[in-house]
Design a protein around this motif. Structure first.
Motif, PDB file in Angstrom:
ATOM      1  N   LEU A 488      11.309  51.877  14.182  1.00  0.00           N
ATOM      2  CA  LEU A 488      10.627  52.524  13.056  1.00  0.00           C
ATOM      3  C   LEU A 488      10.583  51.609  11.832  1.00  0.00           C
ATOM      4  O   LEU A 488       9.583  51.588  11.103  1.00  0.00           O
ATOM      5  N   SER A 489      11.646  50.850  11.617  1.00  0.00           N
ATOM      6  CA  SER A 489      11.632  49.876  10.514  1.00  0.00           C
ATOM      7  C   SER A 489      10.582  48.799  10.768  1.00  0.00           C
ATOM      8  O   SER A 489       9.891  48.351   9.847  1.00  0.00           O
ATOM      9  N   ILE A 490      10.455  48.398  12.028  1.00  0.00           N
ATOM     10  CA  ILE A 490       9.461  47.384  12.386  1.00  0.00           C
ATOM     11  C   ILE A 490       8.057  47.915  12.154  1.00  0.00           C
ATOM     12  O   ILE A 490       7.188  47.217  11.604  1.00  0.00           O
ATOM     13  N   LEU A 491       7.807  49.171  12.533  1.00  0.00           N
ATOM     14  CA  LEU A 491       6.470  49.747  12.338  1.00  0.00           C
ATOM     15  C   LEU A 491       6.149  49.937  10.855  1.00  0.00           C
ATOM     16  O   LEU A 491       4.982  49.902  10.469  1.00  0.00           O
ATOM     17  N   THR A 492       7.182  50.138  10.046  1.00  0.00           N
ATOM     18  CA  THR A 492       6.944  50.199   8.596  1.00  0.00           C
ATOM     19  C   THR A 492       6.439  48.860   8.082  1.00  0.00           C
ATOM     20  O   THR A 492       5.518  48.802   7.242  1.00  0.00           O
ATOM     21  N   GLU A 493       7.012  47.767   8.578  1.00  0.00           N
ATOM     22  CA  GLU A 493       6.534  46.441   8.205  1.00  0.00           C
ATOM     23  C   GLU A 493       5.110  46.208   8.711  1.00  0.00           C
ATOM     24  O   GLU A 493       4.298  45.563   8.033  1.00  0.00           O
ATOM     25  N   VAL A 494       4.808  46.723   9.898  1.00  0.00           N
ATOM     26  CA  VAL A 494       3.445  46.612  10.427  1.00  0.00           C
ATOM     27  C   VAL A 494       2.477  47.346   9.504  1.00  0.00           C
ATOM     28  O   VAL A 494       1.397  46.840   9.173  1.00  0.00           O
ATOM     29  N   ASN A 495       2.857  48.547   9.079  1.00  0.00           N
ATOM     30  CA  ASN A 495       2.018  49.298   8.138  1.00  0.00           C
ATOM     31  C   ASN A 495       1.729  48.479   6.887  1.00  0.00           C
ATOM     32  O   ASN A 495       0.590  48.411   6.398  1.00  0.00           O
ATOM     33  N   LYS A 496       2.790  47.863   6.350  1.00  0.00           N
ATOM     34  CA  LYS A 496       2.628  47.099   5.106  1.00  0.00           C
ATOM     35  C   LYS A 496       1.693  45.914   5.310  1.00  0.00           C
ATOM     36  O   LYS A 496       0.800  45.668   4.495  1.00  0.00           O
ATOM     37  N   GLU A 497       1.892  45.203   6.422  1.00  0.00           N
ATOM     38  CA  GLU A 497       1.084  44.015   6.653  1.00  0.00           C
ATOM     39  C   GLU A 497      -0.392  44.363   6.852  1.00  0.00           C
ATOM     40  O   GLU A 497      -1.275  43.724   6.280  1.00  0.00           O
ATOM     41  N   VAL A 498      -0.662  45.374   7.665  1.00  0.00           N
ATOM     42  CA  VAL A 498      -2.061  45.742   7.919  1.00  0.00           C
ATOM     43  C   VAL A 498      -2.716  46.266   6.647  1.00  0.00           C
ATOM     44  O   VAL A 498      -3.900  46.025   6.393  1.00  0.00           O
ATOM     45  N   SER A 499      -1.937  46.970   5.821  1.00  0.00           N
ATOM     46  CA  SER A 499      -2.509  47.524   4.587  1.00  0.00           C
ATOM     47  C   SER A 499      -2.980  46.437   3.634  1.00  0.00           C
ATOM     48  O   SER A 499      -3.801  46.686   2.754  1.00  0.00           O
ATOM     49  N   TYR A 500      -2.460  45.203   3.788  1.00  0.00           N
ATOM     50  CA  TYR A 500      -2.890  44.091   2.939  1.00  0.00           C
ATOM     51  C   TYR A 500      -4.266  43.559   3.345  1.00  0.00           C
ATOM     52  O   TYR A 500      -4.928  42.874   2.566  1.00  0.00           O
ATOM     53  N   ARG A 501      -4.672  43.823   4.590  1.00  0.00           N
ATOM     54  CA  ARG A 501      -5.897  43.222   5.095  1.00  0.00           C
ATOM     55  C   ARG A 501      -7.132  43.904   4.529  1.00  0.00           C
ATOM     56  O   ARG A 501      -7.097  45.058   4.100  1.00  0.00           O
ATOM     57  N   ALA A 502      -8.248  43.192   4.575  1.00  0.00           N
ATOM     58  CA  ALA A 502      -9.526  43.757   4.126  1.00  0.00           C
ATOM     59  C   ALA A 502     -10.649  43.032   4.844  1.00  0.00           C
ATOM     60  O   ALA A 502     -10.467  41.942   5.388  1.00  0.00           O
ATOM     61  N   ASP A 503     -11.819  43.649   4.867  1.00  0.00           N
ATOM     62  CA  ASP A 503     -12.989  43.017   5.478  1.00  0.00           C
ATOM     63  C   ASP A 503     -13.486  41.894   4.570  1.00  0.00           C
ATOM     64  O   ASP A 503     -12.958  41.694   3.470  1.00  0.00           O
ATOM     65  N   PRO A 504     -14.485  41.097   5.003  1.00  0.00           N
ATOM     66  CA  PRO A 504     -14.934  39.949   4.197  1.00  0.00           C
ATOM     67  C   PRO A 504     -15.352  40.305   2.780  1.00  0.00           C
ATOM     68  O   PRO A 504     -15.190  39.505   1.859  1.00  0.00           O
ATOM     69  N   GLN A 505     -15.882  41.498   2.594  1.00  0.00           N
ATOM     70  CA  GLN A 505     -16.334  41.881   1.252  1.00  0.00           C
ATOM     71  C   GLN A 505     -15.255  42.615   0.463  1.00  0.00           C
ATOM     72  O   GLN A 505     -15.478  43.023  -0.680  1.00  0.00           O
ATOM     73  N   GLY A 506     -14.088  42.810   1.088  1.00  0.00           N
ATOM     74  CA  GLY A 506     -12.992  43.479   0.398  1.00  0.00           C
ATOM     75  C   GLY A 506     -13.211  44.962   0.203  1.00  0.00           C
ATOM     76  O   GLY A 506     -12.569  45.592  -0.626  1.00  0.00           O
ATOM     77  N   MET A 507     -14.123  45.559   0.971  1.00  0.00           N
ATOM     78  CA  MET A 507     -14.474  46.957   0.758  1.00  0.00           C
ATOM     79  C   MET A 507     -13.912  47.890   1.829  1.00  0.00           C
ATOM     80  O   MET A 507     -13.995  49.104   1.687  1.00  0.00           O
ATOM     81  N   GLN A 508     -13.360  47.350   2.922  1.00  0.00           N
ATOM     82  CA  GLN A 508     -12.865  48.195   3.998  1.00  0.00           C
ATOM     83  C   GLN A 508     -11.405  47.852   4.302  1.00  0.00           C
ATOM     84  O   GLN A 508     -11.063  46.677   4.476  1.00  0.00           O
ATOM     85  N   LYS A 509     -10.585  48.878   4.356  1.00  0.00           N
ATOM     86  CA  LYS A 509      -9.160  48.704   4.589  1.00  0.00           C
ATOM     87  C   LYS A 509      -8.746  49.501   5.830  1.00  0.00           C
ATOM     88  O   LYS A 509      -9.525  50.263   6.393  1.00  0.00           O
ATOM     89  N   GLN A 510      -7.487  49.332   6.228  1.00  0.00           N
ATOM     90  CA  GLN A 510      -6.971  50.034   7.400  1.00  0.00           C
ATOM     91  C   GLN A 510      -5.517  50.388   7.167  1.00  0.00           C
ATOM     92  O   GLN A 510      -4.761  49.599   6.618  1.00  0.00           O
ATOM     93  N   MET A 511      -5.126  51.598   7.586  1.00  0.00           N
ATOM     94  CA  MET A 511      -3.748  52.043   7.434  1.00  0.00           C
ATOM     95  C   MET A 511      -3.240  52.617   8.750  1.00  0.00           C
ATOM     96  O   MET A 511      -3.680  53.677   9.179  1.00  0.00           O
ATOM     97  N   PRO A 512      -2.338  51.907   9.452  1.00  0.00           N
ATOM     98  CA  PRO A 512      -1.772  52.445  10.695  1.00  0.00           C
ATOM     99  C   PRO A 512      -0.918  53.683  10.431  1.00  0.00           C
ATOM    100  O   PRO A 512      -0.542  53.972   9.284  1.00  0.00           O
ATOM    101  N   GLN A 513      -0.599  54.391  11.520  1.00  0.00           N
ATOM    102  CA  GLN A 513       0.191  55.614  11.359  1.00  0.00           C
ATOM    103  C   GLN A 513       1.071  55.859  12.582  1.00  0.00           C
ATOM    104  O   GLN A 513       0.561  56.151  13.657  1.00  0.00           O
ATOM    105  N   PRO A 514       2.387  55.746  12.439  1.00  0.00           N
ATOM    106  CA  PRO A 514       3.277  56.131  13.537  1.00  0.00           C
ATOM    107  C   PRO A 514       3.657  57.603  13.440  1.00  0.00           C
ATOM    108  O   PRO A 514       3.723  58.169  12.347  1.00  0.00           O
TER     109      PRO A 514
END
Length: 536
Positions: A488-514
């Motif tokens: 669960l601690s590892i998946l929290t880090e995954v959430n944080k890392e993916v939340s930093y990402r964005a599409d080329p125009q910076g308009m689309q984000k993604q948030m994982p969910q365990p």
């Protein structure tokens, strides 16, 4: 340097600079405090000025931009690395030779990232007497640590004030400091052994300096400051990652007779062991991977999915699981494979079960290659305790890489990802309203469901580099399993890392969910082999 080459070199750095947001620049400048005088850093509002200083002082040039690559890696902006000719793996392979950011600076930056808004306000309240009177509010963790450094209240040799604050607001933050201090002690021991004559080393090993009492004294603060057996194992696991060529070795995270520092027997040790799932057999279990790339009808080809498969196979084999991959399965074939594994006798001698599904999807469902939907709940129901008794009381992990709708998550701030917009795809159906099914897990215990995105939203896949979620999952498993972190601690880090990402125009984000019904902590034993693609 040729004028054209110089222009191209600076154009690449400009693209990187423009891809960094305000918080990124703040982190970049913080990591450069040992390279650039603070007075000059204050006058650098963007990454361009930072890069120019590094170029002017020949820290960076056209032939060697590794420092910038390391800085991007440290602030987790790995998707910008290709713009200067690097990949994450290339940076990792060169860090031990060319890395320039100190362990102290890395620890402080990681600490600043862990500070929540509430942590920051609490720290600000506790430190009000040390903060500038004219400053009403501290904006970020980096800013707070910078103030403490500027006032000589924080340094590599004096962490006392920071430790007092962290002890009050978060034991997890204190453990991060303890990990750094223990690593520093270990490195110091190693360096002293390498510089001492062999006769001195032999005498030291045979003498009383390595008695239990003196050993504890040499690491007095880390030992005293830990509140539980869990913390001790975390530190021991961290030391173990230094490598087998050291004179002082750490034992396995889950107990060993060979340890760098003495571990006192505590009541918490046996209690902690009882609170973890058993993971004690050589073959921990099986990992099934369903990789759907080519579909009938309107669903597009999922280019780049093979990259995810390769990483999943390497990581779960490294963790001790047998991996079986199924490519391009229809809905009927998926059901057939699940039925076969439901009645398998493999589970009798296994500790856990992992199932990864890479496909298109929509709310609560995934597609077979025949464009027919399968509810995620149905997939998981094949392995509940009443129909698969050999997996009863054992952890069952499901990781689903698929869109769960067609809505787009909007960013809080904009940042660039890549100029190659056509390389980013969505794992969603191309048309039609989402179903009413909700992603969920059966009521029976011991399940974990890791979703690439929250219900109703898109998830993203690079046609060459794979999906944001699976790549982050594999990277963090390799990074954090050796440190003794639970899933669960590892998946929290995954959430944080993916939340930093964005599409080329910076308009689309993604948030994982365990989501989970785990009753105990799931901690994978530290493999004897090094991670297949380690992230340092």
């Amino acid at each position: 340097m040729d004028e054209g080459d110089s222009m191209q070199f600076r154009r690449q750095l400009l693209q990187v600079a423009e891809g960094l947001g305000k918080e990124d620049v703040e982190g970049l400048k913080f990591l450069c405090k040992d390279l650039i005088p603070f007075s000059k850093l204050q006058a650098m509002p963007t990454a361009r000025e930072v890069f120019q200083f590094l170029i002017s002082n020949d820290v960076v040039n056209q032939e060697d931009v590794f420092v910038i690559a390391e800085l991007l890696y440290r602030i987790r902006r790995n998707y910008l690395l290709p713009r200067i000719g690097y990949t994450k793996q290339m940076v990792q392979e060169n860090l031990h030779l060319k890395g320039i950011v100190s362990e102290f600076r890395q620890m402080l930056y990681e600490l600043s990232e862990e500070l929540t808004e509430n942590d920051l306000r609490s720290a600000e309240f506790l430190l009000r007497g040390h903060l500038p009177k004219r400053q009403s509010t501290v904006m970020s963790g980096v800013e707070l640590l910078t103030i403490l450094e500027r006032k000589d209240l924080l340094s590599e040799d004096d962490l006392s004030l920071l430790e007092k604050v962290c002890k009050q607001i978060s034991p997890d933050l204190l453990r991060k400091i303890n990990t750094y201090k223990l690593k520093r002690v270990s490195l110091s021991v190693q360096e002293s052994k390498e510089t001492e004559p062999s006769s001195v080393r032999k005498s030291s090993l045979e003498g009383s300096s390595l008695s239990a009492g003196n050993q504890e004294e040499s690491v007095e603060y880390p030992t005293k400051s830990l509140d539980s057996g869990s913390s001790l194992r975390e530190l021991i696991g961290h030391v173990q990652s230094f490598g087998s060529n050291q004179d002082v070795k750490a034992g396995n995270v889950v107990g060993s007779s060979e340890q760098t520092f003495p571990v006192r027997k505590q009541d918490g040790e046996s209690k902690m062991a009882a609170e973890q799932y058993e993971m004690d057999v050589p073959c921990k279990g099986h990992c099934l991977i369903f990789n759907n790339v080519n579909f009938e009808g309107h669903l597009a080809e999922r280019k780049g999915s093979q990259k995810d498969v390769e990483e999943l196979e390497k990581v779960f084999r490294w963790l001790g699981l047998e991996v079986v991959t199924y490519n391009d399965q229809t809905s009927v074939e998926i059901h057939q494979q699940l039925q076969k594994w439901q009645t398998s006798d493999h589970w009798k001698d296994s500790n856990c079960f992992v199932c990864c599904i890479l496909s298109h999807g929509r709310s609560g469902e995934i597609y077979g290659t025949d464009a027919q939907l399968i509810p995620i709940r149905t997939i998981m129901s094949y392995f509940t305790a009443n129909v698969c008794p050999l997996l009863a009381r054992k952890p069952k992990l499901f990781f689903i890489q698929a869109c769960q709708g067609e809505k787009t998550q909007r960013p809080v701030y904009l940042e660039r990802d890549s100029d190659e917009r056509d390389l980013l795809s969505a794992d969603a159906q191309s048309a039609g309203p989402p179903s009413q099914a909700q992603p969920s897990i059966p009521e029976e215990a011991d399940f974990l469901l890791g979703m690439a995105t929250v219900d109703g939203y898109l998830s993203f896949r690079h046609t060459r580099e794979g999906t944001w979620y699976i790549q982050a999952l594999c990277a963090n498993l390799q990074l954090l399993v050796p440190r003794g972190e639970d899933i669960l601690s590892i998946l929290t880090e995954v959430n944080k890392e993916v939340s930093y990402r964005a599409d080329p125009q910076g308009m689309q984000k993604q948030m994982p969910q365990p989501a989970f019904t785990l009753r105990r902590k799931l901690v994978f034993p530290v493999p004897k082999e090094p991670p297949p693609s380690p992230r340092q």
